[in-house]
Design a protein around this motif. Structure first.
Motif, short mmCIF file in Angstrom:
data_model
loop_
_atom_site.label_atom_id
_atom_site.label_comp_id
_atom_site.label_asym_id
_atom_site.label_seq_id
_atom_site.Cartn_x
_atom_site.Cartn_y
_atom_site.Cartn_z
N LEU A 183 -35.18 26.26 63.81
CA LEU A 183 -35.16 27.70 63.54
C LEU A 183 -35.63 28.49 64.76
O LEU A 183 -35.13 29.59 65.04
CB LEU A 183 -36.01 28.03 62.32
CG LEU A 183 -35.52 27.47 60.99
CD1 LEU A 183 -36.49 27.81 59.87
CD2 LEU A 183 -34.12 28.02 60.66
N GLY A 184 -36.60 27.96 65.50
CA GLY A 184 -37.05 28.62 66.71
C GLY A 184 -35.96 28.70 67.75
O GLY A 184 -35.80 29.73 68.42
N HIS A 185 -35.19 27.64 67.91
CA HIS A 185 -34.08 27.65 68.85
C HIS A 185 -33.01 28.65 68.43
O HIS A 185 -32.46 29.38 69.26
CB HIS A 185 -33.47 26.25 68.97
CG HIS A 185 -34.22 25.36 69.90
ND1 HIS A 185 -34.17 25.49 71.28
CD2 HIS A 185 -35.06 24.33 69.66
CE1 HIS A 185 -34.92 24.56 71.84
NE2 HIS A 185 -35.49 23.85 70.88
N VAL A 186 -32.73 28.69 67.13
CA VAL A 186 -31.73 29.65 66.64
C VAL A 186 -32.21 31.07 66.86
O VAL A 186 -31.45 31.94 67.29
CB VAL A 186 -31.44 29.39 65.14
CG1 VAL A 186 -30.57 30.50 64.56
CG2 VAL A 186 -30.77 28.04 64.95
N ALA A 187 -33.50 31.33 66.58
CA ALA A 187 -34.04 32.68 66.76
C ALA A 187 -34.04 33.10 68.23
O ALA A 187 -33.89 34.29 68.54
CB ALA A 187 -35.47 32.75 66.21
N GLY A 188 -34.19 32.16 69.15
CA GLY A 188 -34.24 32.49 70.57
C GLY A 188 -32.91 32.51 71.27
O GLY A 188 -32.82 32.92 72.43
N SER A 189 -31.85 32.09 70.60
CA SER A 189 -30.53 32.02 71.23
C SER A 189 -29.81 33.37 71.14
O SER A 189 -30.16 34.22 70.32
CB SER A 189 -29.69 30.94 70.57
OG SER A 189 -29.48 31.24 69.20
N GLU A 190 -28.82 33.54 71.99
CA GLU A 190 -28.00 34.75 71.95
C GLU A 190 -27.13 34.73 70.70
O GLU A 190 -26.56 33.71 70.34
CB GLU A 190 -27.13 34.86 73.20
CG GLU A 190 -27.92 35.09 74.48
CD GLU A 190 -27.00 35.35 75.66
OE1 GLU A 190 -25.77 35.42 75.45
OE2 GLU A 190 -27.52 35.47 76.78
N LYS A 191 -27.02 35.90 70.07
CA LYS A 191 -26.29 35.98 68.82
C LYS A 191 -24.80 36.18 69.06
O LYS A 191 -24.40 36.92 69.96
CB LYS A 191 -26.84 37.15 67.97
CG LYS A 191 -28.34 37.05 67.69
CD LYS A 191 -28.69 35.76 67.00
CE LYS A 191 -30.16 35.68 66.64
NZ LYS A 191 -31.03 35.49 67.80
#
Length: 421
Positions: A183-191
């Motif tokens: 979830l941290g990686h998803v939150a930090g990635s470009e949308k």
């Protein structure tokens, strides 16, 4: 590496819990504790064989046992007294300070890594998180088992073993490391470009968490302060310091119980069964409602509980991006809050549930369960729906009168993303 860091931080939180417990013991008015411990025969007890170094290893391993317990492990105690029989006891309950420290470290560190180096795509983040969590879980179960507290005394025919290693803590550690990492990686990635269609599904858990904390923290502070004042008035001032020093042990668990009570229809369920009469206890199956708390606790609780849905609805409404004409976007926007509140309440049920089982041979057994009522997710679902309705049909009329500094921070990242497009 991030998973290992999360586990190390959890061990640090466990040390804080241990220090807190020692401080509580030192400040309690327990009378004269001087003197040694003697055996039933009058001589000083001393574990024979290799029991001495095993006891030392067990003491050093207490932080590992606590982290295991904080990862959905069960702390099992087995006592064998030779021909006299034996006894077993099991404790299941999360030291939430340790659990929160581990999960928060994994999430925020993974988000920082992703934002700094953009190291993983979605599939890479999933695989990396899974393998990291698995590696930590393997180390944790080995360390927890190796550092089990064990004593054997051949002269008394006694054997004592205490540890929390098992399949439950293995899979619990794996999940509590791997899921926050992902979830941290998803939150930090470009949308991606389609993100606005489902953006509410990602923002809703954050609002549900904020709603729970904004309610529980002031109510919790009022209960602790009010309880301390009441103890001083009743002449129990010496008990106030141990109460405050024990906050790292029970504070977050007590705080986690409050959002359920704050729904005003979700009590704490206490179940006591088994041969409880043989232990001087009474069999019970009771519910503790919000009005069973002291008046200085439940009156503010009701007022804040009624105010919070309107307050968080203002946050949810400000700068919200509703995509019209798209069925998926409309369905996601309506379902986001009810699903987030429902899912959050399920997690909360798992976090605060505590169970103790004791089997004392011929004396029978005792089972004690404490947790929030099981209908909490259903109530939470409709509470989320209420906030959604208030945000759509009430908040727009009030929004113009609310200073931006109070509400603009919630969707700050979404507003920044739209500005850069």
């Amino acid at each position: 590496m991030v998973g290992a860091l999360a586990y190390v931080i959890a061990l640090g939180a466990a040390l804080l819990v241990i220090v807190s417990a020692i401080a509580v013991v030192l400040t309690l008015d327990t009378g004269d504790l001087a003197g040694g411990t003697t055996s039933p025969t009058g001589g000083a007890t001393a574990p024979s064989g290799d029991g001495g170094w095993r006891a030392i290893v067990g003491l050093v391993g207490i932080p590992f046992q606590l982290v295991s317990l904080a990862s959905f492990g069960s702390y099992d105690i087995e006592l064998s007294l030779g021909f006299l029989g034996g006894a077993t006891m099991s404790w299941r309950g999360l030291p939430l300070l340790i659990t929160v420290a581990m999960v928060a470290t994994a999430f925020f560190a993974a988000r920082l890594v992703q934002r700094r180096w953009s190291s993983n795509g979605a599939l890479g983040a999933l695989l990396w998180s899974g393998f990291s969590g698995l590696a930590v879980a393997i180390f944790a179960v080995i360390a927890t088992r190796v550092t089990a507290f064990a004593i054997e005394d051949d002269s008394l025919g006694m054997a004592l073993s205490m540890h929390s290693a098992g399949a439950d803590m293995f899979f619990g550690t794996w999940a509590l490391i791997a899921l926050p990492l992902f979830l941290g990686h998803v939150a930090g990635s470009e949308k991606p470009a389609w993100w606005p269609l489902v953006a509410d599904l990602a923002a809703a858990p954050r609002l549900a968490l904020l709603h729970a904390l904004a309610f529980a923290i002031p109510v919790g502070v009022l209960i602790v302060v009010g309880g301390a004042i009441a103890m001083i008035i009743d002449g129990e001032a010496r008990s106030v310091l141990p109460l405050l020093l024990s906050l790292p042990i029970w504070g977050l668990t007590g705080l986690a119980l409050l959002p359920g009570l704050g729904m005003l229809s979700v009590p704490v369920h206490m179940n006591l069964q088994g041969n409880v009469e043989d232990f001087g206890l009474e069999r019970s199956n009771e519910f503790l409602w919000f009005f069973d708390l002291p008046w200085y606790g439940w009156i503010p609780m009701v007022l804040i509980a009624l105010l919070m849905p309107a307050a968080v609805a203002l946050l949810w409404n400000r700068d919200r991006e509703l995509v019209k004409g798209n069925i998926l976007a409309q369905a996601a926007s309506w379902a986001a809050l009810p699903l987030a509140y429902f899912g959050g309440s399920v997690i909360l049920l798992a976090l605060v549930w505590t169970s103790t089982q004791a089997r004392m041979g011929m004396m029978g057994n005792v089972v004690v369960d404490v947790g929030l009522a099981l209908w909490m997710p259903l109530v939470a679902f409709f509470l989320g729906l209420l906030v959604e309705v208030l945000a759509r049909f009430g908040a727009p009329f009030v929004d113009r009168f609310v200073p931006g500094v109070l509400v603009n921070w919630f969707r700050r990242s979404a507003r920044a993303r739209r500005a850069s497009d």
